[in-house]
Design a protein around this motif. Structure first.
Motif, mmCIF file in Angstrom:
data_model
loop_
_atom_site.group_PDB
_atom_site.id
_atom_site.type_symbol
_atom_site.label_atom_id
_atom_site.label_comp_id
_atom_site.label_asym_id
_atom_site.label_seq_id
_atom_site.Cartn_x
_atom_site.Cartn_y
_atom_site.Cartn_z
ATOM 1 N N ASP A 6 4.045 -2.744 3.785
ATOM 2 C CA ASP A 6 4.257 -3.976 3.028
ATOM 3 C C ASP A 6 3.400 -5.110 3.582
ATOM 4 N N VAL A 7 3.569 -6.297 3.015
ATOM 5 C CA VAL A 7 2.717 -7.430 3.376
ATOM 6 C C VAL A 7 2.931 -7.878 4.817
ATOM 7 N N ASN A 8 4.049 -7.486 5.427
ATOM 8 C CA ASN A 8 4.313 -7.826 6.829
ATOM 9 C C ASN A 8 3.765 -6.777 7.794
ATOM 10 N N GLY A 9 3.204 -5.700 7.251
ATOM 11 C CA GLY A 9 2.700 -4.624 8.098
ATOM 12 C C GLY A 9 3.751 -3.578 8.416
ATOM 13 N N ASP A 10 4.974 -3.720 7.867
ATOM 14 C CA ASP A 10 6.032 -2.744 8.108
ATOM 15 C C ASP A 10 5.740 -1.458 7.347
ATOM 16 N N ILE A 11 5.964 -0.323 8.007
ATOM 17 C CA ILE A 11 5.725 0.988 7.424
ATOM 18 C C ILE A 11 7.059 1.664 7.156
ATOM 19 N N VAL A 12 7.234 2.181 5.940
ATOM 20 C CA VAL A 12 8.481 2.833 5.557
ATOM 21 C C VAL A 12 8.173 4.207 4.954
ATOM 22 N N ILE A 13 8.855 5.236 5.474
ATOM 23 C CA ILE A 13 8.840 6.568 4.866
ATOM 24 C C ILE A 13 10.160 6.710 4.127
ATOM 25 N N ASP A 14 10.102 6.876 2.809
ATOM 26 C CA ASP A 14 11.317 6.825 2.001
ATOM 27 C C ASP A 14 11.524 8.119 1.222
ATOM 28 N N VAL A 20 0.872 -1.168 0.000
ATOM 29 C CA VAL A 20 0.000 0.000 0.000
ATOM 30 C C VAL A 20 0.913 1.223 0.000
ATOM 31 N N GLU A 21 0.734 2.139 -0.950
ATOM 32 C CA GLU A 21 1.674 3.237 -1.097
ATOM 33 C C GLU A 21 0.977 4.589 -1.246
ATOM 34 N N LEU A 22 1.638 5.606 -0.701
ATOM 35 C CA LEU A 22 1.302 6.995 -0.969
ATOM 36 C C LEU A 22 2.573 7.631 -1.515
ATOM 37 N N LYS A 23 2.535 8.071 -2.782
ATOM 38 C CA LYS A 23 3.743 8.577 -3.428
ATOM 39 C C LYS A 23 3.511 9.988 -3.967
ATOM 40 N N TYR A 24 4.572 10.813 -3.869
ATOM 41 C CA TYR A 24 4.508 12.160 -4.423
ATOM 42 C C TYR A 24 5.904 12.743 -4.489
#
Length: 229
Positions: free
Chosen positions: A149-157, A137-141
């Motif tokens: 991701d599928v493991n529930g990990d959240i990444v701000i990149d 699941v992504e929010l991109k801009y």
């Protein structure tokens, strides 16, 4: 029989020429109300082919409302720009009274009209889509992204700055917090109810809290001088 069939087909064809359901379109102008997006002007990107075989470019549709995901006072919005593509959906009935907020029921005989479009900013040609992830699941801009991701990990990149503004309290409940940064700055007070472990990593006013020394050392119950770098 043939005459009846042709009459029915002719009637259906004439009806289809006046019936609009959905169309892709390109934004040619964004209309603002202060700092908010109010509507867009669009041009459908598919020509209209009529029953007699002629094709015409469709005219501009003005002041088309934009549909953003929202509900219960919450909103997910994003900027709309000229040349963005949108999906137009045409209301089954005249929506002017609804859009104006008058609350009056419509007495119009307009159905699936070209004048009753709403725009969903979600449709792109295959070669220009925004590359949605197959498993996140992504929010991109603008090159930055927030993903789950599928493991529930959240990444701000790739975010140049991350700011939490006007928060009364920020609470992080975690079994472990790892800071991988050469510098951590605190411009206010910092209270730690626990243990901070690590190497020579904590400094205050240029004094390393792990390796600093004191001057003016005396015996007994006297206090030492202040530490020095």
């Amino acid at each position: 029989m043939s005459s009846q069939y042709e009459a029915i087909q002719s009637h259906i064809s004439k009806f289809k020429d006046m019936l609009y359901t959905s169309l892709p379109a390109k934004v040619i102008k964004v209309n603002y109300d202060g700092d908010s997006i109010k509507s867009v002007n669009v041009v459908p990107t598919i020509a209209r082919t009529y029953s007699d075989g002629t094709s015409l470019r469709r005219p501009t549709i003005y002041s088309v409302p934009i549909v953003f995901p929202s509900g219960g006072g919450a909103l997910l919005s994003f900027p709309i720009a000229v040349d963005d593509t949108v999906l137009l959906v045409f209301n089954g009935d005249d929506a002017d009274n609804f859009l104006s907020g008058s609350g009056e029921l419509s007495n119009s005989n307009r159905h699936f009209s070209y004048n009753d479009a709403i725009a969903f900013p979600c449709l792109y040609p295959f070669d220009k889509n925004l590359e949605p992830s197959k498993d996140k699941v992504e929010l991109k801009y603008k090159g930055s992204s927030i993903s789950i991701d599928v493991n529930g990990d959240i990444v701000i990149d790739n975010a140049p700055n991350v700011t939490i503004s006007n928060a009364t309290t920020v609470k992080v409940v975690s079994s472990e917090i790892i800071l991988e940064s050469p510098t951590v700055n605190c411009t206010g007070s910092l209270t730690v109810s626990g243990t901070i472990t690590g190497g020579s990593v904590l400094t205050t006013t240029g004094i390393d809290l792990a390796t600093h020394v004191h001057k003016d050392v005396r015996a007994g119950g006297d206090l030492s001088g202040v530490p020095k770098p």
